[in-house]
Design a protein around this motif. Structure first.
Motif, PDB file in Angstrom:
ATOM      1  N   ASN A  35       0.847  -1.191   0.000  1.00 40.29           N
ATOM      2  CA  ASN A  35       0.000   0.000   0.000  1.00 40.29           C
ATOM      3  C   ASN A  35       0.885   1.244   0.000  1.00 40.29           C
ATOM      4  OD1 ASN A  35      -2.433   1.384   0.014  1.00 40.29           O
ATOM      5  ND2 ASN A  35      -2.615   1.348   2.244  1.00 40.29           N
ATOM      6  N   TRP A  36       1.441   1.564  -1.150  1.00 36.53           N
ATOM      7  CA  TRP A  36       2.443   2.627  -1.255  1.00 36.53           C
ATOM      8  C   TRP A  36       1.837   4.001  -0.960  1.00 36.53           C
ATOM      9  CZ3 TRP A  36       6.953   2.394  -5.166  1.00 36.53           C
ATOM     10  CH2 TRP A  36       7.552   1.129  -5.129  1.00 36.53           C
ATOM     11  N   LEU A  37       2.675   4.838  -0.373  1.00 39.02           N
ATOM     12  CA  LEU A  37       2.313   6.239  -0.164  1.00 39.02           C
ATOM     13  C   LEU A  37       2.459   6.982  -1.483  1.00 39.02           C
ATOM     14  CD1 LEU A  37       1.628   8.526   1.899  1.00 39.02           C
ATOM     15  CD2 LEU A  37       4.105   8.872   2.104  1.00 39.02           C
ATOM     16  N   LEU A  38       1.402   7.685  -1.887  1.00 39.92           N
ATOM     17  CA  LEU A  38       1.414   8.355  -3.186  1.00 39.92           C
ATOM     18  C   LEU A  38       2.160   9.683  -3.115  1.00 39.92           C
ATOM     19  CD1 LEU A  38      -2.187   7.693  -4.552  1.00 39.92           C
ATOM     20  CD2 LEU A  38      -0.068   6.455  -5.018  1.00 39.92           C
ATOM     21  N   GLN A  39       2.752  10.009  -4.260  1.00 35.26           N
ATOM     22  CA  GLN A  39       3.460  11.268  -4.423  1.00 35.26           C
ATOM     23  C   GLN A  39       2.878  12.021  -5.612  1.00 35.26           C
ATOM     24  OE1 GLN A  39       7.661  10.459  -4.808  1.00 35.26           O
ATOM     25  NE2 GLN A  39       7.758   9.268  -2.908  1.00 35.26           N
ATOM     26  N   ASP A  40       3.237  13.284  -5.706  1.00 35.12           N
ATOM     27  CA  ASP A  40       2.767  14.112  -6.818  1.00 35.12           C
ATOM     28  C   ASP A  40       3.217  13.508  -8.150  1.00 35.12           C
ATOM     29  OD1 ASP A  40       1.747  16.272  -8.265  1.00 35.12           O
ATOM     30  OD2 ASP A  40       3.658  17.355  -8.156  1.00 35.12           O
ATOM     31  N   GLY A  41       2.265  13.354  -9.087  1.00 40.06           N
ATOM     32  CA  GLY A  41       2.576  12.828 -10.405  1.00 40.06           C
ATOM     33  C   GLY A  41       2.444  11.325 -10.544  1.00 40.06           C
TER      34      GLY A  41
END
Length: 365
Positions: free
Chosen positions: A230-236
């Motif tokens: 469940n990865w932490l999302l980043q911009d883009g």
């Protein structure tokens, strides 16, 4: 003379039967030779308990990578172009809500320009992109101290417009997801997109970040609590949910029903594939030669099961198939012979009838 001609024709047809046999036939020697052309160690493997253990270990090694930021606490949000700031200066409503108190914080806010700067009264143009709210608060306090005695102020984000991730594929409502000061993980983004469709495959989720694509297995998170997926999302970031319709196996050969079988949750054993296809055709199947064909044509991985003894099917219950595997059940030799004879006999009958007609004609009957 006639009998000799018919017998000769039948014999000639019989010797050529290897090219007349209908259906598919696995030539193990040719397959192994083709595989070894690219890998000397390549071989056709018999399914044994040892092979099952090795394949299980390989599956464990090939698990999708964990979130590289999984053990790192998310840092504070940094302001991006197009965000809207809300600056509150106590005892100075003309600075806090310059367009009136009845407007929303977003309408009263200070938009960040495309160059990352923001304009504020008595301060002028201030570069804020890439800075945290605490850093912007400190800058504004310092700048306003020249015109306001001991300014007390707070800075918040009135609208998060600058950072986004995209959710696409088999979700109910594909959409952009704003990245805010509250951390957003992959599952959060899917929930905001109204969840999976009926055709979604949670085990084949991809995340594209800065030109690289990572495979994620959310099914492992749902069933085994593996939060590393469940990865932490980043911009883009772009999250794409795969289609389970691509997860199929093909069952061919001497089974009751030759068919394509969809995999449920990307799982299916060899025994399930055969059973779901109606089981073996007991009159035609050579249960000593059951094959699972995997990979590409130039270097296939082929596994062979000898199920002539029913207890060998216990191995089939443990052999996990992969999407696009081909399960092939060979034909026994007697059935092959009968099929050849079925092809030969009409030709023999034609030759026989022709010989009889010629003989009758020659005798003048």
């Amino acid at each position: 003379m006639t009998t000799k001609l018919v017998a000769a024709a039948a014999l000639a047809s019989f010797w050529g039967c290897s090219t007349l046999v209908p259906g598919l036939r696995m030539d193990e020697d040719k397959v192994e030779k083709r595989g070894k052309a690219s890998d000397p160690d390549d071989k056709l493997e018999t399914i044994t308990p040892q092979v099952l253990v090795r394949l299980a270990e390989e599956r464990a090694k090939n698990r999708p990578p964990p979130d590289p930021m999984g053990n790192v606490a998310p840092g504070p949000y940094t302001v991006a172009p197009y965000d809207v700031l809300q600056v509150t200066v106590w005892d100075h409503p003309e600075l806090t809500a310059p367009t009136g108190q009845f407007r929303s914080p977003e309408e009263n806010g200070n938009p960040v320009n495309v160059d990352g700067s923001v304009y504020y009264p008595y301060v002028g143009v201030l570069p804020v992109a890439g800075k945290t709210l605490a850093e912007i608060r400190s800058l504004l306090t310092t700048r306003l101290a020249g015109v306001i005695t001991k300014p007390q102020l707070d800075v918040r984000i009135a609208a998060f417009r600058g950072k986004r991730a995209q959710v696409t594929g088999e979700v109910t409502q594909p959409m952009p997801i704003p990245i805010t000061d509250v951390p957003v993980h992959v599952q959060d983004a899917i929930a905001l997109a109204q969840g999976f469709t009926d055709n979604a495959d949670p085990s084949t989720v991809t995340l594209t970040r800065q030109g690289k694509t990572y495979a994620l297995d959310l099914l492992a998170m749902y069933e085994r609590g593996d939060m590393t997926q469940n990865w932490l999302l980043q911009d883009g970031d772009v999250v794409n949910v795969g289609d389970r319709l691509q997860n199929r196996v093909y069952v061919l050969g001497e089974v009751k029903v030759q068919q394509t079988r969809p995999m449920v949750k990307r799982r299916m054993t060899l025994a399930e594939a055969i059973s779901d296809s109606g089981g073996f055709d007991l009159l035609a199947a050579n249960t000593e030669k059951i094959y699972v064909i995997r990979g590409d044509y130039s270097k296939p991985s082929i596994f062979k099961l000898d199920a002539s003894s029913p207890d060998a099917l216990l191995l089939a219950t443990e052999f996990q198939l992969k999407p696009k595997d081909i399960v092939f059940v060979s034909t026994n030799e007697l059935t092959r012979f009968n099929r050849v004879m079925t092809q030969i006999l009409p030709t023999v009958q034609i030759l026989y009838d022709a010989a009889i007609a010629a003989e009758v004609s020659s005798r003048g009957f």
